[in-house]
Design an enzyme around this catalytic site. Structure first.
Site, PDB file in Angstrom:
ATOM      1  N   GLU A 103       0.810  -1.218   0.000  1.00 43.78           N
ATOM      2  CA  GLU A 103       0.000   0.000   0.000  1.00 43.78           C
ATOM      3  C   GLU A 103       0.844   1.269   0.000  1.00 43.78           C
ATOM      4  O   GLU A 103       0.503   2.247  -0.688  1.00 43.78           O
ATOM      5  CB  GLU A 103      -0.945   0.012   1.204  1.00 43.78           C
ATOM      6  CG  GLU A 103      -0.226  -0.143   2.545  1.00 43.78           C
ATOM      7  CD  GLU A 103      -1.086   0.250   3.728  1.00 43.78           C
ATOM      8  OE1 GLU A 103      -1.880   1.207   3.601  1.00 43.78           O
ATOM      9  OE2 GLU A 103      -0.941  -0.388   4.787  1.00 43.78           O
ATOM     10  N   ASP A 127       0.602  -9.561   3.873  1.00 45.18           N
ATOM     11  CA  ASP A 127      -0.648  -9.323   4.601  1.00 45.18           C
ATOM     12  C   ASP A 127      -1.887  -9.511   3.734  1.00 45.18           C
ATOM     13  O   ASP A 127      -3.003  -9.571   4.255  1.00 45.18           O
ATOM     14  CB  ASP A 127      -0.662  -7.894   5.165  1.00 45.18           C
ATOM     15  CG  ASP A 127       0.373  -7.694   6.254  1.00 45.18           C
ATOM     16  OD1 ASP A 127       0.704  -8.683   6.930  1.00 45.18           O
ATOM     17  OD2 ASP A 127       0.842  -6.561   6.425  1.00 45.18           O
ATOM     18  N   GLY A 170       0.237  -8.778  10.607  1.00 40.84           N
ATOM     19  CA  GLY A 170      -1.078  -8.300  10.198  1.00 40.84           C
ATOM     20  C   GLY A 170      -1.419  -7.029  10.954  1.00 40.84           C
ATOM     21  O   GLY A 170      -1.964  -7.089  12.051  1.00 40.84           O
ATOM     22  N   ARG A 171      -1.050  -5.889  10.376  1.00 39.27           N
ATOM     23  CA  ARG A 171      -1.245  -4.601  11.050  1.00 39.27           C
ATOM     24  C   ARG A 171      -2.715  -4.191  11.071  1.00 39.27           C
ATOM     25  O   ARG A 171      -3.288  -3.925  12.123  1.00 39.27           O
ATOM     26  CB  ARG A 171      -0.420  -3.528  10.339  1.00 39.27           C
ATOM     27  CG  ARG A 171      -0.633  -2.128  10.870  1.00 39.27           C
ATOM     28  CD  ARG A 171       0.184  -1.117  10.076  1.00 39.27           C
ATOM     29  NE  ARG A 171       1.601  -1.423  10.159  1.00 39.27           N
ATOM     30  CZ  ARG A 171       2.376  -1.082  11.188  1.00 39.27           C
ATOM     31  NH1 ARG A 171       1.850  -0.400  12.194  1.00 39.27           N
ATOM     32  NH2 ARG A 171       3.640  -1.387  11.199  1.00 39.27           N
ATOM     33  N   VAL A 272      10.239 -14.233  10.426  1.00 41.17           N
ATOM     34  CA  VAL A 272      10.410 -15.549   9.802  1.00 41.17           C
ATOM     35  C   VAL A 272       9.311 -15.770   8.762  1.00 41.17           C
ATOM     36  O   VAL A 272       9.496 -16.515   7.789  1.00 41.17           O
ATOM     37  CB  VAL A 272      10.385 -16.668  10.873  1.00 41.17           C
ATOM     38  CG1 VAL A 272       8.998 -16.854  11.472  1.00 41.17           C
ATOM     39  CG2 VAL A 272      10.887 -17.989  10.281  1.00 41.17           C
TER      40      VAL A 272
END
Length: 341
Positions: A103, A127, A170-171, A272
């Site tokens: 993004e 993500d 995963g923000r 990782v």
């Protein structure tokens, strides 16, 4: 025509496969010349380049990371950044850019296109949160890595009769947590899109222990409790204004242990998930996207991003891909909830 290629943002399995496809297709079919920009948008900002020809991309298909390097440089926050990039492109004789990123990287690409820079985007993020594409390369590899880790943690959790909390990346979007949690049979999955109730989480943990099985909780790094339930520390911000996340897994472990009296441990998979060789799915997807990206350049169809929709690679406006993030819909999460407990 001389084409520049860059990779920005977090590294991701499959980046090298895209670079390879762009270069091989561009040289063999169109006779283009290529230049690689180092470290994301820092490369065109500072004119930092490396040769990019057939020899340079030979053997890189299965390699993780990116031979071009990456960074989170936001040239839009640098005074005169756009003009510096345009001047450097002109000085290097670069006619068009292929920007590979998520993004933030593609958001910059969109703004550069609005300033008359000829650019085509390729969606990259583990993500899977870029809009207008069903999947991004790197996601499948990250899910496979997380799933294998959770599979292994099931056995050690059972051996020691403890709760294990697995923190994955995963923000803003919980795709990795959702897919890996479902694939590995997690008892609870917590995602950023849905604030969790700590009382419900504890109830699931206690229910699992009552059946003589140890609970596994998968939590995305951006997941958060309902307002007023738990305090979370906030971190520093990067060049794009994102808070550096991490720690929700440990905070949950502390809370669960104090409430249940059962031992709870946190495992943070961290980077990782980004590293190592890409899966077969990601190698194929990345290659297809790279081929279609340089085809879009040849068609002079700039300001677009190549995307996977169904089984087809299509072109969409960069704005459509970056203005709104693709998050987990309610119905997808509710499918997983059936198996909680």
């Amino acid at each position: 025509m001389r084409v520049g290629v860059l990779t920005g943002g977090g590294d991701c399995p499959g980046l090298n496969a895209v670079i390879r496809a762009v270069v091989r297709k561009g040289i063999k079919d169109y006779g283009y010349e290529f230049v690689g920009f180092r470290d994301g948008w820092r490369g065109p900002l500072e004119g930092d380049t490396m040769p990019l020809d057939i020899d340079a991309v030979r053997g890189i298909l299965p390699r993780g990371g990116t031979i071009l390097g990456s960074s989170r440089t936001n040239l839009m926050k640098i005074e005169g950044g756009v003009e510096r990039v345009k001047d450097n492109l002109a000085g290097l004789g670069v006619d068009a850019l292929v920007a590979i990123g998520g993004e933030d990287t593609l958001g910059v690409a969109r703004q550069l296109h609005e300033h008359d820079v000829k650019v085509v985007g390729v969606p990259k993020t583990i993500d899977n949160d870029l809009n207008a594409t069903d999947y991004t390369f790197g996601f499948d590899t990250a899910v496979n890595i997380a799933t294998e880790a959770i599979d292994r943690l099931h056995t050690t959790a059972e051996s020691h009769h403890r709760a294990l909390i697995v923190e994955v990346m995963g923000r803003h979007a919980g795709w990795i947590a959702l897919h890996s949690g479902m694939a590995a049979g997690a008892n609870v999955i917590l995602i950023p899109e849905r604030p969790f109730d700590i009382d419900e989480v504890v109830a699931h943990v206690e229910s699992r222990f009552k059946t003589n099985y140890a609970p596994i909780i998968v939590v995305a790094e951006g997941a958060h409790p309902k307002e007023g339930q738990m305090e979370l520390a906030s971190g520093e911000r990067d060049a794009f204004g994102h808070v550096r996340l991490g720690g929700i897994g440990q905070r949950l472990a502390e809370e669960i242990e104090s409430r249940t009296g059962k031992e709870a441990r946190s495992v943070v998979l961290g980077h990782v998930q980004r590293g190592g060789t890409p899966s077969a799915f990601d190698r194929v997807l990345a290659t297809r996207l790279g081929v279609q990206a340089i085809t879009a350049v040849n068609d002079k169809d700039f300001g677009k991003m190549v995307a996977l929709q169904g089984t087809d690679i299509v072109r969409v406006d960069l704005a459509a891909a970056t203005e709104v993030l693709k998050t987990v819909p309610v119905e997808r999460y509710e499918e997983a909830e059936v198996f909680f407990g």
